[in-house]
Design a protein around this motif. Structure first.
Motif, PDB file in Angstrom:
ATOM      1  N   THR A 203       1.033  -1.286  -0.155  1.00 52.61           N
ATOM      2  CA  THR A 203       0.030  -0.192   0.177  1.00 52.61           C
ATOM      3  C   THR A 203       0.897   1.405   0.022  1.00 52.61           C
ATOM      4  OG1 THR A 203      -0.181   0.000   2.378  1.00 52.61           O
ATOM      5  CG2 THR A 203      -1.984  -1.049   1.202  1.00 52.61           C
ATOM      6  N   PRO A 204       1.684   1.479  -1.184  1.00 50.60           N
ATOM      7  CA  PRO A 204       2.488   2.579  -1.017  1.00 50.60           C
ATOM      8  C   PRO A 204       1.809   3.837  -1.289  1.00 50.60           C
ATOM      9  CG  PRO A 204       2.535   1.751  -3.199  1.00 50.60           C
ATOM     10  CD  PRO A 204       1.746   0.752  -2.221  1.00 50.60           C
ATOM     11  N   PRO A 205       2.325   5.197  -0.753  1.00 50.14           N
ATOM     12  CA  PRO A 205       1.555   6.130  -0.907  1.00 50.14           C
ATOM     13  C   PRO A 205       1.646   7.005  -2.298  1.00 50.14           C
ATOM     14  CG  PRO A 205       3.790   6.724  -0.080  1.00 50.14           C
ATOM     15  CD  PRO A 205       3.446   5.195  -0.004  1.00 50.14           C
ATOM     16  N   LYS A 206       0.830   7.533  -2.834  1.00 47.77           N
ATOM     17  CA  LYS A 206       0.789   8.284  -4.024  1.00 47.77           C
ATOM     18  C   LYS A 206       1.337   9.331  -4.250  1.00 47.77           C
ATOM     19  CE  LYS A 206      -3.611   5.870  -5.348  1.00 47.77           C
ATOM     20  NZ  LYS A 206      -4.965   6.134  -5.822  1.00 47.77           N
ATOM     21  N   LEU A 207       2.725   9.315  -4.492  1.00 43.37           N
ATOM     22  CA  LEU A 207       3.367  10.637  -4.497  1.00 43.37           C
ATOM     23  C   LEU A 207       3.576  10.912  -5.716  1.00 43.37           C
ATOM     24  CD1 LEU A 207       6.572   9.152  -2.318  1.00 43.37           C
ATOM     25  CD2 LEU A 207       4.711  10.585  -1.625  1.00 43.37           C
ATOM     26  N   PRO A 208       3.662  12.419  -6.000  1.00 43.10           N
ATOM     27  CA  PRO A 208       3.917  12.971  -7.142  1.00 43.10           C
ATOM     28  C   PRO A 208       5.149  12.289  -8.008  1.00 43.10           C
ATOM     29  CG  PRO A 208       3.769  14.724  -5.495  1.00 43.10           C
ATOM     30  CD  PRO A 208       3.933  13.545  -4.879  1.00 43.10           C
ATOM     31  N   LYS A 209       5.176  12.324  -9.364  1.00 43.69           N
ATOM     32  CA  LYS A 209       6.047  11.599 -10.050  1.00 43.69           C
ATOM     33  C   LYS A 209       7.393  12.343  -9.908  1.00 43.69           C
ATOM     34  CE  LYS A 209       5.069  10.026 -14.288  1.00 43.69           C
ATOM     35  NZ  LYS A 209       4.717   9.804 -15.621  1.00 43.69           N
ATOM     36  N   VAL A 210       7.412  13.664  -9.707  1.00 46.97           N
ATOM     37  CA  VAL A 210       8.548  14.346  -9.530  1.00 46.97           C
ATOM     38  C   VAL A 210       9.542  13.857  -8.300  1.00 46.97           C
ATOM     39  CG1 VAL A 210       7.630  16.108  -8.088  1.00 46.97           C
ATOM     40  CG2 VAL A 210       9.767  16.855  -9.310  1.00 46.97           C
ATOM     41  N   ASP A 211       8.756  13.520  -7.305  1.00 44.63           N
ATOM     42  CA  ASP A 211       9.237  12.843  -6.054  1.00 44.63           C
ATOM     43  C   ASP A 211       9.970  11.454  -6.419  1.00 44.63           C
ATOM     44  OD1 ASP A 211       8.731  14.988  -4.555  1.00 44.63           O
ATOM     45  OD2 ASP A 211       7.052  14.211  -3.644  1.00 44.63           O
ATOM     46  N   LEU A 212       9.445  10.744  -7.363  1.00 43.61           N
ATOM     47  CA  LEU A 212       9.953   9.367  -7.694  1.00 43.61           C
ATOM     48  C   LEU A 212      11.011   9.365  -8.811  1.00 43.61           C
ATOM     49  CD1 LEU A 212       6.608   7.697  -7.526  1.00 43.61           C
ATOM     50  CD2 LEU A 212       8.157   7.954  -5.642  1.00 43.61           C
ATOM     51  N   THR A 213      11.097  10.586  -9.381  1.00 42.98           N
ATOM     52  CA  THR A 213      11.966  10.533 -10.481  1.00 42.98           C
ATOM     53  C   THR A 213      13.471  11.039 -10.298  1.00 42.98           C
ATOM     54  OG1 THR A 213       9.869  10.781 -12.027  1.00 42.98           O
ATOM     55  CG2 THR A 213      12.178  11.481 -12.888  1.00 42.98           C
ATOM     56  N   PRO A 214      14.391  10.393 -10.557  1.00 39.76           N
ATOM     57  CA  PRO A 214      15.935  11.058 -10.561  1.00 39.76           C
ATOM     58  C   PRO A 214      15.961  11.896 -11.697  1.00 39.76           C
ATOM     59  CG  PRO A 214      16.033   8.754 -11.610  1.00 39.76           C
ATOM     60  CD  PRO A 214      14.607   9.083 -11.219  1.00 39.76           C
ATOM     61  N   PRO A 215      16.942  12.980 -11.260  1.00 41.48           N
ATOM     62  CA  PRO A 215      16.888  14.153 -12.335  1.00 41.48           C
ATOM     63  C   PRO A 215      17.742  13.821 -13.345  1.00 41.48           C
ATOM     64  CG  PRO A 215      18.056  14.714 -10.091  1.00 41.48           C
ATOM     65  CD  PRO A 215      17.367  13.188 -10.029  1.00 41.48           C
ATOM     66  N   ALA A 216      17.622  14.218 -14.687  1.00 41.83           N
ATOM     67  CA  ALA A 216      18.505  14.101 -15.665  1.00 41.83           C
ATOM     68  C   ALA A 216      19.893  14.766 -15.464  1.00 41.83           C
ATOM     69  CB  ALA A 216      17.962  14.491 -17.026  1.00 41.83           C
ATOM     70  N   PRO A 217      20.899  14.165 -15.743  1.00 45.49           N
ATOM     71  CA  PRO A 217      22.269  15.025 -15.496  1.00 45.49           C
ATOM     72  C   PRO A 217      22.279  15.932 -16.599  1.00 45.49           C
ATOM     73  CG  PRO A 217      22.487  12.894 -16.636  1.00 45.49           C
ATOM     74  CD  PRO A 217      21.211  12.853 -16.241  1.00 45.49           C
ATOM     75  N   PRO A 218      22.846  17.092 -15.943  1.00 44.04           N
ATOM     76  CA  PRO A 218      23.217  18.354 -16.916  1.00 44.04           C
ATOM     77  C   PRO A 218      24.042  17.912 -17.897  1.00 44.04           C
ATOM     78  CG  PRO A 218      23.387  19.014 -14.614  1.00 44.04           C
ATOM     79  CD  PRO A 218      23.167  17.597 -14.594  1.00 44.04           C
ATOM     80  N   ALA A 219      23.924  18.661 -19.219  1.00 45.56           N
ATOM     81  CA  ALA A 219      24.832  18.096 -20.308  1.00 45.56           C
ATOM     82  C   ALA A 219      26.384  18.364 -19.683  1.00 45.56           C
ATOM     83  CB  ALA A 219      24.693  19.113 -21.623  1.00 45.56           C
ATOM     84  N   GLY A 220      27.360  17.365 -20.345  1.00 42.50           N
ATOM     85  CA  GLY A 220      28.517  17.583 -20.039  1.00 42.50           C
ATOM     86  C   GLY A 220      28.921  17.110 -18.498  1.00 42.50           C
ATOM     87  N   GLN A 221      28.158  16.849 -17.513  1.00 42.37           N
ATOM     88  CA  GLN A 221      28.476  16.260 -16.198  1.00 42.37           C
ATOM     89  C   GLN A 221      29.137  15.194 -16.263  1.00 42.37           C
ATOM     90  OE1 GLN A 221      25.386  15.099 -13.028  1.00 42.37           O
ATOM     91  NE2 GLN A 221      25.975  17.283 -12.101  1.00 42.37           N
ATOM     92  N   PRO A 222      30.198  15.052 -15.394  1.00 45.14           N
ATOM     93  CA  PRO A 222      30.896  13.778 -15.263  1.00 45.14           C
ATOM     94  C   PRO A 222      29.820  12.783 -14.775  1.00 45.14           C
ATOM     95  CG  PRO A 222      32.213  15.496 -14.453  1.00 45.14           C
ATOM     96  CD  PRO A 222      30.905  16.122 -14.846  1.00 45.14           C
ATOM     97  N   GLU A 223      30.180  11.570 -15.128  1.00 44.87           N
ATOM     98  CA  GLU A 223      29.567  10.300 -14.667  1.00 44.87           C
ATOM     99  C   GLU A 223      29.995  10.046 -13.305  1.00 44.87           C
ATOM    100  OE1 GLU A 223      27.394   6.768 -17.120  1.00 44.87           O
ATOM    101  OE2 GLU A 223      29.558   6.351 -16.596  1.00 44.87           O
ATOM    102  N   VAL A 224      28.948  10.053 -12.474  1.00 47.58           N
ATOM    103  CA  VAL A 224      29.290   9.426 -11.006  1.00 47.58           C
ATOM    104  C   VAL A 224      29.543   8.007 -11.078  1.00 47.58           C
ATOM    105  CG1 VAL A 224      28.182   9.011  -8.767  1.00 47.58           C
ATOM    106  CG2 VAL A 224      27.731  11.076 -10.046  1.00 47.58           C
ATOM    107  N   VAL A 225      30.702   7.557 -10.292  1.00 45.15           N
ATOM    108  CA  VAL A 225      31.248   6.300 -10.391  1.00 45.15           C
ATOM    109  C   VAL A 225      31.161   5.703  -8.967  1.00 45.15           C
ATOM    110  CG1 VAL A 225      32.957   4.776 -10.644  1.00 45.15           C
ATOM    111  CG2 VAL A 225      32.522   6.502 -12.241  1.00 45.15           C
TER     112      VAL A 225
END
Length: 256
Positions: A203-225
């Motif tokens: 019975t998970p809560p109905k959260l806004p999609k923005v809360d469940l979505t990882p943000p897209a990385p800015p262009a040119g940002q180094p990849e986190v390892v």
């Protein structure tokens, strides 16, 4: 037992804090553009088989999981007071660093853009555990992570049984083993409230999609390892064994 929710989808059970993992959903901006909401729709044809929306989202989900569970493992090694929590923390770091290596290898081969940050909800889990201490930290650690792994376990099984893409299938095999291992070590802490975990998963809560979505990385940002620990026991997928070491052509998007 008293149940209540606040505006952010946090679940309070009898005064004890247990955070939930709602159904994960990731936007088209993190992968090949979509024009429908059908998870079975083929969005690219690759030499490893067709790539569907659900395949793409699964790769992103695995990456996002590591972006919060890996640092939580590091926190657990510093703050855990329960031996089982310390062992589980080591498993989080070990397992997610290996999964992350696989994700970062196959994502460019499949034309998938990976996030560099977890979703706001997942970052909230990290913030909660950062603010905890002592027995409360141990309890929240075990229960939050048991719920989140239990919630994603069915998703892994579904992808493994339905995908026609060999790279995604290999990632699902690895994720299945890792998630089951993490479920097991959380349970071995002796701190998991199974009644609460089952209730929270179903019975998970109905959260806004923005809360469940990882943000897209800015262009040119180094990849986190996510760096594997010196004594790593988990291993990434042997991509060369699947691809035959051949150079990968760009996936062909499917319009429709």
């Amino acid at each position: 037992m008293r149940f209540s929710r606040n505006a952010t989808g946090t679940l309070f059970v009898g005064g004890a804090l247990t955070l939930t993992l709602a159904a994960l959903a990731y936007p088209s901006m993190l992968g090949v553009s979509t024009v429908t909401t059908s998870p079975d729709r083929v969005i690219a044809n690759t030499q490893w088989g067709p790539l569907t929306e659900s395949d793409r989202d699964f790769v992103v989900k695995v990456r996002a999981a590591g972006l919060w569970e890996y640092p939580v493992g590091q926190i657990g090694l510093k703050k855990g007071t329960n031996k089982g929590v310390l062992i589980a923390s080591q498993h989080l770091i070990d397992g997610h660093s290996a999964l992350d290596t696989t994700c970062r290898k196959i994502a460019p081969m499949l034309g998938i853009t990976l996030p560099n940050l977890a979703s706001p909800q997942q970052q909230g889990f990290v913030n909660t555990l950062n603010s905890d201490s002592g027995a409360k930290f141990d309890n929240d650690f075990a229960n939050i992570l048991r719920v989140t792994h239990g919630s994603i376990f069915n998703t892994v099984a579904k992808i493994r049984s339905t995908t026609k893409n060999s790279l995604v299938r290999a990632l699902a095999d690895q994720a299945n083993n890792t998630v089951l291992d993490h479920i097991t070590v959380m349970e071995k802490t002796g701190l998991v409230n199974f009644d609460t975990a089952l209730f929270t998963q179903t019975t998970p809560p109905k959260l806004p999609k923005v809360d469940l979505t990882p943000p897209a990385p800015p262009a040119g940002q180094p990849e986190v390892v996510l760096t594997p620990p010196p004594n790593a026991t988990s291993t990434p997928v042997d991509i060369n064994g699947i691809s035959g070491g051949a150079a990968a052509p760009s996936p062909t998007p499917t319009v429709g």
